[in-house]
Design a protein around this motif. Sequence first.
Motif, short mmCIF file in Angstrom:
data_model
loop_
_atom_site.label_atom_id
_atom_site.label_comp_id
_atom_site.label_asym_id
_atom_site.label_seq_id
_atom_site.Cartn_x
_atom_site.Cartn_y
_atom_site.Cartn_z
N PRO A 13 20.89 -0.89 -12.52
CA PRO A 13 20.59 -1.96 -13.47
C PRO A 13 21.77 -2.24 -14.39
N SER A 14 21.77 -3.41 -14.96
CA SER A 14 22.85 -3.81 -15.85
C SER A 14 22.99 -2.82 -17.00
N GLY A 15 24.20 -2.36 -17.26
CA GLY A 15 24.47 -1.47 -18.38
C GLY A 15 24.54 -0.01 -18.00
N VAL A 16 24.07 0.38 -16.81
CA VAL A 16 24.12 1.78 -16.42
C VAL A 16 25.55 2.19 -16.10
N MET A 40 21.30 7.94 -13.16
CA MET A 40 20.27 6.97 -12.79
C MET A 40 18.93 7.68 -12.59
N SER A 41 17.87 7.17 -13.23
CA SER A 41 16.54 7.75 -13.06
C SER A 41 15.54 6.66 -12.72
N TYR A 42 14.32 7.07 -12.45
CA TYR A 42 13.26 6.13 -12.09
C TYR A 42 13.05 5.09 -13.19
N ALA A 43 13.20 5.52 -14.45
CA ALA A 43 12.99 4.60 -15.57
C ALA A 43 14.01 3.47 -15.58
N ASP A 44 15.15 3.67 -14.90
CA ASP A 44 16.20 2.65 -14.87
C ASP A 44 16.00 1.61 -13.78
N TYR A 45 15.06 1.85 -12.85
CA TYR A 45 14.81 0.88 -11.79
C TYR A 45 14.22 -0.39 -12.38
N GLY A 46 14.40 -1.50 -11.68
CA GLY A 46 13.76 -2.74 -12.09
C GLY A 46 12.27 -2.70 -11.81
N PRO A 47 11.50 -3.69 -12.32
CA PRO A 47 10.04 -3.70 -12.13
C PRO A 47 9.62 -3.63 -10.66
N LEU A 48 10.29 -4.41 -9.80
CA LEU A 48 9.94 -4.39 -8.38
C LEU A 48 10.27 -3.03 -7.78
N GLY A 49 11.41 -2.47 -8.14
CA GLY A 49 11.80 -1.17 -7.63
C GLY A 49 10.81 -0.08 -8.04
N ARG A 50 10.37 -0.11 -9.31
CA ARG A 50 9.41 0.90 -9.78
C ARG A 50 8.09 0.76 -9.05
N TRP A 51 7.62 -0.48 -8.86
CA TRP A 51 6.33 -0.68 -8.18
C TRP A 51 6.41 -0.21 -6.74
N LEU A 52 7.49 -0.56 -6.05
CA LEU A 52 7.63 -0.18 -4.66
C LEU A 52 7.80 1.34 -4.51
N GLU A 53 8.55 1.96 -5.42
CA GLU A 53 8.72 3.41 -5.36
C GLU A 53 7.39 4.13 -5.60
N TRP A 54 6.57 3.59 -6.51
CA TRP A 54 5.25 4.18 -6.74
C TRP A 54 4.41 4.07 -5.47
N GLY A 68 14.87 -4.19 4.89
CA GLY A 68 16.28 -4.31 4.59
C GLY A 68 16.60 -5.52 3.72
N LYS A 69 15.98 -6.65 4.03
CA LYS A 69 16.24 -7.87 3.27
C LYS A 69 15.68 -7.77 1.85
N VAL A 70 14.46 -7.26 1.72
CA VAL A 70 13.86 -7.13 0.40
C VAL A 70 14.64 -6.12 -0.44
N ASN A 71 15.14 -5.07 0.20
CA ASN A 71 15.93 -4.09 -0.53
C ASN A 71 17.17 -4.73 -1.13
N GLN A 72 17.87 -5.55 -0.34
CA GLN A 72 19.05 -6.23 -0.85
C GLN A 72 18.69 -7.20 -1.96
N TRP A 73 17.59 -7.92 -1.79
CA TRP A 73 17.18 -8.89 -2.80
C TRP A 73 16.75 -8.20 -4.08
N ALA A 74 15.99 -7.10 -3.94
CA ALA A 74 15.47 -6.40 -5.12
C ALA A 74 16.59 -5.76 -5.93
N ASN A 75 17.61 -5.25 -5.22
CA ASN A 75 18.69 -4.56 -5.91
C ASN A 75 19.79 -5.50 -6.38
N GLY A 76 19.86 -6.66 -5.76
CA GLY A 76 20.82 -7.65 -6.22
C GLY A 76 22.26 -7.18 -6.10
N SER A 77 23.14 -7.80 -6.86
CA SER A 77 24.57 -7.50 -6.76
C SER A 77 24.92 -6.16 -7.39
N ASN A 78 23.99 -5.57 -8.15
CA ASN A 78 24.27 -4.27 -8.76
C ASN A 78 23.99 -3.11 -7.81
#
Length: 455
Positions: free
Chosen positions: A245-248, A344-358, A231-241
């Motif tokens: 990701p920014s711009g979506v 929103m697609s997988y390509a829009d996730y941040g680096p940490l999100g993509r690694w964890l989802e993989w 839960g904590k890492v999820n909040q940290w990885a996703n941040g305030s957005n």
Amino acid sequence: MSDFTAESANALPRTGTITDLYRAVWRWHFYAGLFVLPFLITLSITGGLYLFRNEIDGIVHADLKHVEMPAGASPTEPSRMVDAALAAYPGTAVKYTDPVTPDASAEVTIKTPDGGKTAVYVDPYRGEVLGALADRGTVMWTVRYLHSLRYFGPVARGLIEIAAGWAIVLVATGLFLWWPRGQKGGVVSIRATPAKRVFWRDLHAVTGLVVGGFIVFLAITGMPWSQVWGGKVNQWANGSNFGYPSGVRVDVPMSGQKLAQEGPTSWSLEQAEIPTSPTAAKDAPIGLDRAVSTFGQLGLHRGFAVNIPTSVTGVYTGSVYPADLSQQRVVHLDQYSGQPLVDMSYADYGPLGRWLEWGINVHLGQEFGLANQLFLLAVCVGNVVLAVSAGIMWWKRRPSRSFGVPPLPRDRRVFRGLIALLVVGGVLFPLVGASLVVMLAMDWMFTRHRLSRAA
């Protein structure tokens, strides 16, 4: 739970420090195994079954999930299927799931008057209701909840998180104990027969060597689902957005409701907020049929689910999480104009999100298809062999009327470095750190009790 055998002792350099270090590591390997191995067995059995969830559910619930496709027939409108489901099971339709294959049924999720949810299965060609189950009531959802101990409350789920952390300790200390120190057997080969203790020692050591790295991988990739760390890492990885990701999303009003509240979603989108449809719109709602058609035109993978708006500001949310990570997608449509508000697609996730989802996708046996399933099934079998051989080895080794805790090192200072490493792990994984304190206290009390009895 490796064994400190005479052969191992004779293979060590003749220094008290090395022998004491071996004993210290062996002691903590024993404690880690004592806690982890019961979980390792249950997680491996339930996890091995869940790898084949679609296949097993397809057999057990064949009457609900499979249909005969008439020659040349086309699926009926989603709204007609929803109407049929509501006629059989009154309530409010909150989700429609498109058939994943031409011979699969559609699923309509209905919120019942008592606040529960029912999954109604409908023949997409004839519009006939095939039957219903409680939402997430299939055999494999039951297995999944057993795997995570969800049925047993937050404390039990916390134990899973602790077990995952201690599994890493178990593998690290086990590798130290396995490391060849001059012994000729039991390194990559198994000696003797099952009647002999050395057989079980070798089976445990060699199996641990083969599956140890995969245990660490499964422990780490399973952590995102954990109660505290995940839960904590999820909040940290996703941040305030909140997962976007920014711009979506730009100037899109958000409802404050999280996507995870609507149903199963990817780990990276659990904190994602759902946008709102403008209430000042003059257009009538587009309806479910047009929404489903729009999601199909946008290229969502078959089997996508559509959350149906239940308020004037709600949106149609199409989401799909297939085995192919690149096809993961969430699209929110304005319920009046039908225009995408967020895509929103997988390509829009941040680096940490993509690694964890993989990692999660591999953990679930999806990323590499059948090969992924069979390989992880072999790992699960290896885990059970590892746990069973540890128990048998301990039973054969333990002294009569004794718990068989490995001996303390003569020089207690060797614990300092080991405990320092455990503390670092405890900082990274808070629940594991708390359990470390408990384990240290129990070991201290156990040692004092033995010394007082010996005196």
